[in-house]
Design a protein around this motif. Sequence first.
Motif, PDB file in Angstrom:
ATOM      1  N   ALA A  37      89.926  14.580 -16.464  1.00 23.78           N
ATOM      2  CA  ALA A  37      89.778  14.659 -17.912  1.00 23.78           C
ATOM      3  C   ALA A  37      91.098  14.338 -18.611  1.00 23.78           C
ATOM      4  N   ASP A  41      91.432  11.171 -21.140  1.00 30.10           N
ATOM      5  CA  ASP A  41      91.456  11.504 -22.561  1.00 30.10           C
ATOM      6  C   ASP A  41      92.106  10.421 -23.419  1.00 30.10           C
ATOM      7  N   ALA A  44      89.552   7.679 -23.914  1.00 33.19           N
ATOM      8  CA  ALA A  44      88.474   8.107 -24.807  1.00 33.19           C
ATOM      9  C   ALA A  44      88.951   8.159 -26.255  1.00 33.19           C
ATOM     10  N   ARG A  54      82.511  10.426 -29.686  1.00 36.43           N
ATOM     11  CA  ARG A  54      83.211  11.036 -28.566  1.00 36.43           C
ATOM     12  C   ARG A  54      82.358  11.004 -27.303  1.00 36.43           C
ATOM     13  N   THR A  55      81.081  11.316 -27.448  1.00 40.24           N
ATOM     14  CA  THR A  55      80.204  11.297 -26.279  1.00 40.24           C
ATOM     15  C   THR A  55      80.067   9.887 -25.718  1.00 40.24           C
ATOM     16  N   VAL A  58      83.205   9.003 -23.829  1.00 37.75           N
ATOM     17  CA  VAL A  58      83.262   9.680 -22.522  1.00 37.75           C
ATOM     18  C   VAL A  58      82.327   9.000 -21.532  1.00 37.75           C
ATOM     19  N   PHE A 166      83.203  15.754 -17.139  1.00 44.14           N
ATOM     20  CA  PHE A 166      82.529  15.204 -18.314  1.00 44.14           C
ATOM     21  C   PHE A 166      82.658  16.143 -19.507  1.00 44.14           C
ATOM     22  N   LEU A 169      86.313  16.470 -20.681  1.00 45.15           N
ATOM     23  CA  LEU A 169      86.759  15.281 -21.396  1.00 45.15           C
ATOM     24  C   LEU A 169      86.120  15.188 -22.768  1.00 45.15           C
ATOM     25  N   ARG A 170      84.865  15.566 -22.876  1.00 44.01           N
ATOM     26  CA  ARG A 170      84.193  15.509 -24.176  1.00 44.01           C
ATOM     27  C   ARG A 170      84.811  16.482 -25.174  1.00 44.01           C
TER      28      ARG A 170
END
Length: 359
Positions: A37, A41, A44, A54-55, A58, A166, A169-170
């Motif tokens: 993550a 990041d 992302a 954001r989703t 990711v 996941f 990171l989200r």
Amino acid sequence: MTLSQRWFLLGILVTTGGLVYLLSPILAPFLVAMILAYLGDPVADRLEAYGWSRTGAVVGVFAVMTLILLAVLLIVIPLLGVQLKYLVTNLPDWIRGLEQYLMPRLKAYLGADAEQWQLSSVVASLKESWQGIGNLLLGGVQSVSRSGLAFAGWLANLVLIPVVAFYLLRDWDILMAKLSDLLPLNLQPVVGKLALECDEVLGAFLKGQMVVMICLGLIYSVGLWWVGLKLALVIGLLAGLASIVPYMGFILGIGAALIAGLFQFDGYLPLLLIGAVFMVGQLLEGMVLTPMLVGDRIGLHPVAVIFAIMAGGQLFGFTGILLALPVGAVIVVLLRHLHDHYRQSHLYHADTHERTNEN
């Protein structure tokens, strides 16, 4: 920082260390997920800056990671397996050839008795070890198959890493903001500054050095393959991974490649080409890759990296190895600030203050 805040911080550090020690057997997948993550990041965030949600960002990062993993599984691992099989088959013969070549010369120049070295017993042990590797792996697979609980635990960890990565990171930016809000108000500016420096040191090391390792692994592997070395991929990947510590990858790689080349080639030209491959790789690392990808922001001395990894492994096992570099980066930043405060304190300027008061 008030006295109560210092005791509170000390209590948090002691409690965290105790929990890591007690929970180290189950922390490895979570730490691996946190590292993934952390590395994903910035990518992302950049995709978000281009208008992605954001989703969606990711999901895009995970899609790229999945494609890279599939490429490694489908291309690299079969080739690596063939070369490892070649190594396992020929290493005992290489040791025997080394014994026949080296022992007479040691006896002639040093007066050493070849029997004292007992290389024949080493060869016999290696043969038994190579033959036992397959049985051991087969037995391990059968044992895992028979133990439904062990297999379930292994599968759970394998599935847990991408799932946790996941969600981390989200929500990474949200989690960092909430952690910052938990700090006492009078400490937030200082801790925020220290956190940025720690992120710069750790990010420069993990993100930059990992790319350098991959590039060096490719350079060494392709170069040794061009020379014709049969163990090109094994030695190239070994040298690339070992380059996490400067010069270690070069030393291990060129040593292993020259030894393998001595047994594979008859002339000296391939050995010179092997040396040239590693010299080119070292020049590219020092003049192009490291300045471009890592820079001078890292601040982690190679000896400090080795010590941190060994100390983490000794104290907390595999979990400690995963924590070694992040904790080392934080310690480097804290020591840097402690050094600056010490240079400005009365402890460092005691004689100067005393002479000023006397005058």
